[in-house]
Design a protein around this motif. Sequence first.
Motif, PDB file in Angstrom:
ATOM      1  N   LEU A 136       0.734  -1.032   0.021  1.00 54.68           N
ATOM      2  CA  LEU A 136       0.029   0.187  -0.109  1.00 54.68           C
ATOM      3  C   LEU A 136       0.830   0.998  -0.008  1.00 54.68           C
ATOM      4  CD1 LEU A 136      -0.203   1.369   3.092  1.00 54.68           C
ATOM      5  CD2 LEU A 136      -1.541  -0.436   3.528  1.00 54.68           C
ATOM      6  N   SER A 137       0.298   2.222  -0.620  1.00 54.59           N
ATOM      7  CA  SER A 137       0.919   3.615  -0.553  1.00 54.59           C
ATOM      8  C   SER A 137      -0.250   4.612  -0.048  1.00 54.59           C
ATOM      9  CB  SER A 137       1.466   4.141  -2.056  1.00 54.59           C
ATOM     10  OG  SER A 137       2.173   3.018  -2.326  1.00 54.59           O
ATOM     11  N   LEU A 138       0.339   5.907   0.691  1.00 53.07           N
ATOM     12  CA  LEU A 138      -0.427   6.749   1.361  1.00 53.07           C
ATOM     13  C   LEU A 138       0.119   7.880   0.893  1.00 53.07           C
ATOM     14  CD1 LEU A 138      -2.138   7.468   3.927  1.00 53.07           C
ATOM     15  CD2 LEU A 138      -0.144   6.971   5.162  1.00 53.07           C
ATOM     16  N   ILE A 139      -0.767   8.840   0.469  1.00 54.85           N
ATOM     17  CA  ILE A 139      -0.578  10.136   0.010  1.00 54.85           C
ATOM     18  C   ILE A 139      -0.506  11.139   1.331  1.00 54.85           C
ATOM     19  CG2 ILE A 139      -1.017  12.170  -1.346  1.00 54.85           C
ATOM     20  CD1 ILE A 139      -2.496   9.764  -3.219  1.00 54.85           C
ATOM     21  N   LEU A 140       0.584  11.681   1.786  1.00 55.06           N
ATOM     22  CA  LEU A 140       0.529  12.768   2.857  1.00 55.06           C
ATOM     23  C   LEU A 140       0.730  14.064   2.404  1.00 55.06           C
ATOM     24  CD1 LEU A 140       2.067  10.282   5.460  1.00 55.06           C
ATOM     25  CD2 LEU A 140      -0.031  10.642   5.212  1.00 55.06           C
ATOM     26  N   ARG A 141       0.202  15.143   2.957  1.00 52.53           N
ATOM     27  CA  ARG A 141       0.366  16.568   2.445  1.00 52.53           C
ATOM     28  C   ARG A 141       0.728  17.420   3.941  1.00 52.53           C
ATOM     29  NH1 ARG A 141      -0.549  17.446  -2.470  1.00 52.53           N
ATOM     30  NH2 ARG A 141      -2.009  16.089  -3.968  1.00 52.53           N
ATOM     31  N   PRO A 142       1.807  16.656   4.821  1.00 55.31           N
ATOM     32  CA  PRO A 142       2.222  17.600   5.903  1.00 55.31           C
ATOM     33  C   PRO A 142       2.562  18.912   5.831  1.00 55.31           C
ATOM     34  CG  PRO A 142       3.699  15.907   5.652  1.00 55.31           C
ATOM     35  CD  PRO A 142       2.754  15.853   4.316  1.00 55.31           C
ATOM     36  N   GLU A 143       2.250  19.956   6.453  1.00 59.80           N
ATOM     37  CA  GLU A 143       3.110  21.273   6.212  1.00 59.80           C
ATOM     38  C   GLU A 143       4.277  21.271   7.070  1.00 59.80           C
ATOM     39  OE1 GLU A 143       0.348  24.144   7.572  1.00 59.80           O
ATOM     40  OE2 GLU A 143      -1.195  23.426   5.882  1.00 59.80           O
ATOM     41  N   ILE A 144       5.329  20.813   6.192  1.00 61.74           N
ATOM     42  CA  ILE A 144       6.766  20.393   6.858  1.00 61.74           C
ATOM     43  C   ILE A 144       7.582  20.748   5.909  1.00 61.74           C
ATOM     44  CG2 ILE A 144       6.091  18.906   8.717  1.00 61.74           C
ATOM     45  CD1 ILE A 144       7.399  16.442   6.760  1.00 61.74           C
ATOM     46  N   ALA A 145       9.130  21.204   6.111  1.00 62.10           N
ATOM     47  CA  ALA A 145      10.002  21.270   5.308  1.00 62.10           C
ATOM     48  C   ALA A 145      10.354  20.115   4.760  1.00 62.10           C
ATOM     49  CB  ALA A 145      11.161  21.881   5.949  1.00 62.10           C
ATOM     50  N   PRO A 146      11.029  19.972   3.536  1.00 61.19           N
ATOM     51  CA  PRO A 146      11.490  18.875   3.008  1.00 61.19           C
ATOM     52  C   PRO A 146      12.549  18.048   3.713  1.00 61.19           C
ATOM     53  CG  PRO A 146      11.548  20.507   1.191  1.00 61.19           C
ATOM     54  CD  PRO A 146      11.132  21.156   2.618  1.00 61.19           C
ATOM     55  N   GLY A 147      13.258  18.760   4.607  1.00 64.27           N
ATOM     56  CA  GLY A 147      14.232  18.352   5.304  1.00 64.27           C
ATOM     57  C   GLY A 147      13.716  17.387   6.641  1.00 64.27           C
ATOM     58  N   ILE A 189       9.916  -0.035   3.678  1.00 62.41           N
ATOM     59  CA  ILE A 189       9.232   1.214   3.478  1.00 62.41           C
ATOM     60  C   ILE A 189       9.778   2.051   2.335  1.00 62.41           C
ATOM     61  CG2 ILE A 189       8.413   3.609   4.519  1.00 62.41           C
ATOM     62  CD1 ILE A 189       8.363   1.668   7.146  1.00 62.41           C
ATOM     63  N   LEU A 190       9.182   2.781   1.464  1.00 65.83           N
ATOM     64  CA  LEU A 190       9.776   3.461   0.404  1.00 65.83           C
ATOM     65  C   LEU A 190       9.136   4.841   0.460  1.00 65.83           C
ATOM     66  CD1 LEU A 190      11.756   3.947  -2.140  1.00 65.83           C
ATOM     67  CD2 LEU A 190       9.631   2.893  -3.393  1.00 65.83           C
ATOM     68  N   THR A 191       9.848   6.211   0.922  1.00 65.48           N
ATOM     69  CA  THR A 191       8.945   7.260   0.547  1.00 65.48           C
ATOM     70  C   THR A 191       9.562   7.913  -0.379  1.00 65.48           C
ATOM     71  OG1 THR A 191      10.504   7.936   2.349  1.00 65.48           O
ATOM     72  CG2 THR A 191       8.195   7.719   3.050  1.00 65.48           C
ATOM     73  N   GLU A 192       8.421   8.752  -1.053  1.00 67.68           N
ATOM     74  CA  GLU A 192       9.134   9.756  -2.250  1.00 67.68           C
ATOM     75  C   GLU A 192       8.370  10.974  -2.177  1.00 67.68           C
ATOM     76  OE1 GLU A 192       9.892   7.165  -5.900  1.00 67.68           O
ATOM     77  OE2 GLU A 192       7.961   6.234  -5.074  1.00 67.68           O
ATOM     78  N   MET A 193       9.002  12.093  -2.394  1.00 64.42           N
ATOM     79  CA  MET A 193       8.563  13.554  -2.155  1.00 64.42           C
ATOM     80  C   MET A 193       8.510  14.390  -3.182  1.00 64.42           C
ATOM     81  SD  MET A 193      10.157  15.729   0.958  1.00 64.42           S
ATOM     82  CE  MET A 193      11.921  15.733   0.192  1.00 64.42           C
ATOM     83  N   ALA A 194       7.695  15.163  -3.135  1.00 65.30           N
ATOM     84  CA  ALA A 194       7.691  16.297  -4.221  1.00 65.30           C
ATOM     85  C   ALA A 194       7.253  17.688  -3.520  1.00 65.30           C
ATOM     86  CB  ALA A 194       6.498  16.094  -5.067  1.00 65.30           C
ATOM     87  N   GLY A 195       7.769  18.745  -3.850  1.00 61.96           N
ATOM     88  CA  GLY A 195       7.475  19.905  -3.204  1.00 61.96           C
ATOM     89  C   GLY A 195       8.711  21.170  -3.600  1.00 61.96           C
ATOM     90  N   GLN A 196       8.462  22.062  -3.063  1.00 64.35           N
ATOM     91  CA  GLN A 196       9.456  23.286  -3.086  1.00 64.35           C
ATOM     92  C   GLN A 196      10.724  23.237  -2.264  1.00 64.35           C
ATOM     93  OE1 GLN A 196       5.923  25.260  -2.748  1.00 64.35           O
ATOM     94  NE2 GLN A 196       5.688  24.030  -4.755  1.00 64.35           N
ATOM     95  N   PRO A 197      11.694  23.907  -2.338  1.00 63.27           N
ATOM     96  CA  PRO A 197      12.949  23.976  -1.379  1.00 63.27           C
ATOM     97  C   PRO A 197      12.291  23.945   0.287  1.00 63.27           C
ATOM     98  CG  PRO A 197      13.455  25.157  -3.056  1.00 63.27           C
ATOM     99  CD  PRO A 197      11.931  24.824  -3.247  1.00 63.27           C
ATOM    100  N   GLU A 198      11.175  24.843   0.233  1.00 63.49           N
ATOM    101  CA  GLU A 198      11.005  25.151   1.597  1.00 63.49           C
ATOM    102  C   GLU A 198       9.808  24.551   2.105  1.00 63.49           C
ATOM    103  OE1 GLU A 198      10.160  27.870  -0.448  1.00 63.49           O
ATOM    104  OE2 GLU A 198      12.477  27.980  -0.948  1.00 63.49           O
TER     105      GLU A 198
END
Length: 327
Positions: A136-147, A189-198
Amino acid sequence: MTEQCAHILAALKKRPGGYVSGTELASVAGVSRSAIWKQINKLREAGYGIEASTRLGYRLSSRVDRLLSDDFDGLGTECVGSRIVCYEKIDSTNNEAKRLAAQGAEDGCVVIAERQTGGRGRLGRTWFSPLGGLWLSLILRPEIAPGDAPKVVMLAACSVQAALRALGFEATIKWPNDLLLSGKKVSGILTEMAGQPELVDHIVLGIGINANIPLEAFSEELDATATSLLAEAGKEVDRVVLARRLLVELDARYRRLKRGDFAEILAEWRSACSTLGCEIELSTPTGIVRGRAVDVDELGSLILENAEGIRGTFSSGDVTVIKGEVR
Ligand code: BTN
């Protein structure tokens, strides 16, 4: 239906409610014992419910073992499982989750597949994903910095550990995020991320659990390092119970992360980690380092102390335990 499948089906039907051993099925179908499992899967794909037991063999069951979104009714979570999409077959649930996320899928949306034809693991590896596992894969949209994204991996590992514990399995975490039973890998577990630098736009959190996969299904190479819940318990687990519990555990920890409360998750991760305290060899993209795994920091990076007492921090790599107990 192949002739071998027809023979197997006939043998199973002759013993309603009872098990037929793998050896017996192999002899009626005229194939090796390890080939039986492939034929069993063909029957499952054709819609037959077949239960497996390591000790007893296989039996026909009336229950159709397929995860459907209805199985998650009344889950009681706040975010995780806000939408659940189930597939019989897909390339990779992470790929599908990324496609859905790009179309705007909501925080907490889950993609589940019975099998993956292109399951992906860490470091570009393939992930063996036949019928019987929980993929399974879960889409998460937390308001956090990529770091801060590694925190999501840590909360996921703790959630898998807690879900397995609820079903009676005492798994440990091998750094960075493998779950082990009897020293062998049962989940990754495999996480993949998309977003801007901040700011993170979304994270796709892929979790694979080798649930009802018999050992004979693993290749020789995997057999040395991997296990399954079926192999450990000798009988199948209820994947609906497992999946529901996993989503509940993920939801509880995800809420904590969103509140900015990570201390408890870090403490939980540390106490479940079997790598800490061990003498290890760490294979990193820039070479191999040796030392004692003394701690992890807030972001899950491993702190290694070498023979001279000098400490280094590593964010990725593969661990081989040299000295210490592999639980
Ligand atoms: C690892 O290498 O340990 C990570 C394995 C992650 C496998 C899961 S299965 C569900 C999701 N879809 C994928 O293609 N990979 C992850």
